[in-house]
Design an enzyme around this catalytic site. Sequence first.
Site, PDB file in Angstrom:
ATOM      1  CB  VAL A 232      -0.933   0.014   1.230  1.00  0.00           C
ATOM      2  CG1 VAL A 232      -1.792   1.271   1.237  1.00  0.00           C
ATOM      3  CG2 VAL A 232      -1.802  -1.243   1.270  1.00  0.00           C
ATOM      4  N   PRO A 233       1.223   1.743  -1.191  1.00  0.00           N
ATOM      5  CG  PRO A 233       1.174   2.450  -3.413  1.00  0.00           C
ATOM      6  CD  PRO A 233       0.530   1.491  -2.442  1.00  0.00           C
ATOM      7  CB  CYS A 234       1.547   5.318   2.586  1.00  0.00           C
ATOM      8  SG  CYS A 234       2.740   4.405   3.542  1.00  0.00           S
ATOM      9  CG  HIS A 235       6.554   4.802  -1.156  1.00  0.00           C
ATOM     10  ND1 HIS A 235       5.929   3.569  -1.051  1.00  0.00           N
ATOM     11  CD2 HIS A 235       6.989   4.885  -2.443  1.00  0.00           C
ATOM     12  CE1 HIS A 235       5.996   2.943  -2.209  1.00  0.00           C
ATOM     13  NE2 HIS A 235       6.636   3.722  -3.076  1.00  0.00           N
ATOM     14  NE  ARG A 236       4.184   3.934  -5.878  1.00  0.00           N
ATOM     15  CZ  ARG A 236       3.728   2.778  -6.301  1.00  0.00           C
ATOM     16  NH1 ARG A 236       2.429   2.610  -6.506  1.00  0.00           N
ATOM     17  NH2 ARG A 236       4.552   1.775  -6.521  1.00  0.00           N
TER      18      ARG A 236
END
Length: 157
Positions: free
Chosen positions: A124-128
């Site tokens: 779940v690419p919360c870094h994006r």
Amino acid sequence: MKAKNETVYFAYIDTPVGAIKIEATDRLILSLTFAAEAGPSNPNGRCEEAAEALRAYFSGKRKTFDLPLKEASSAFAKKVYAETKKIPFGETRCYGDIARAVGSPGAARAVGVALSKNPHIIAVPCHRVVYKDGTVGHYAGGDEKKRALLAFERGVS
């Protein structure tokens, strides 16, 4: 959610941004979190599945994840995580973009809170998700890891 008598298995994987701990049952991946260092493992098939997916991501061969992840407990977080998973590899969105997409245009801070509790880093690419001015904002693994993940994706895209 973990059933009452389900065994929890775990494994560690070393990555370019540090160790990641994988926790899973036979049914679901419970979490993918940063760890201070890799430790002893007790993996199962789900742990191995997640480890392989992470290896493929870091080798540039995987850009999305379809792992059987444990769902968030709140309806809002479920919507935020689902929307975050739609952000294309190598791109970013701001917290306000996610808030508008989930039907809560004034909830950029709530999006940030939900993402700060994301138990499935990278999948779940919360870094994006960044601030509207393009700065990285905060990241559970540390701002330097967030910058490194974004730079990695820009270099692979």
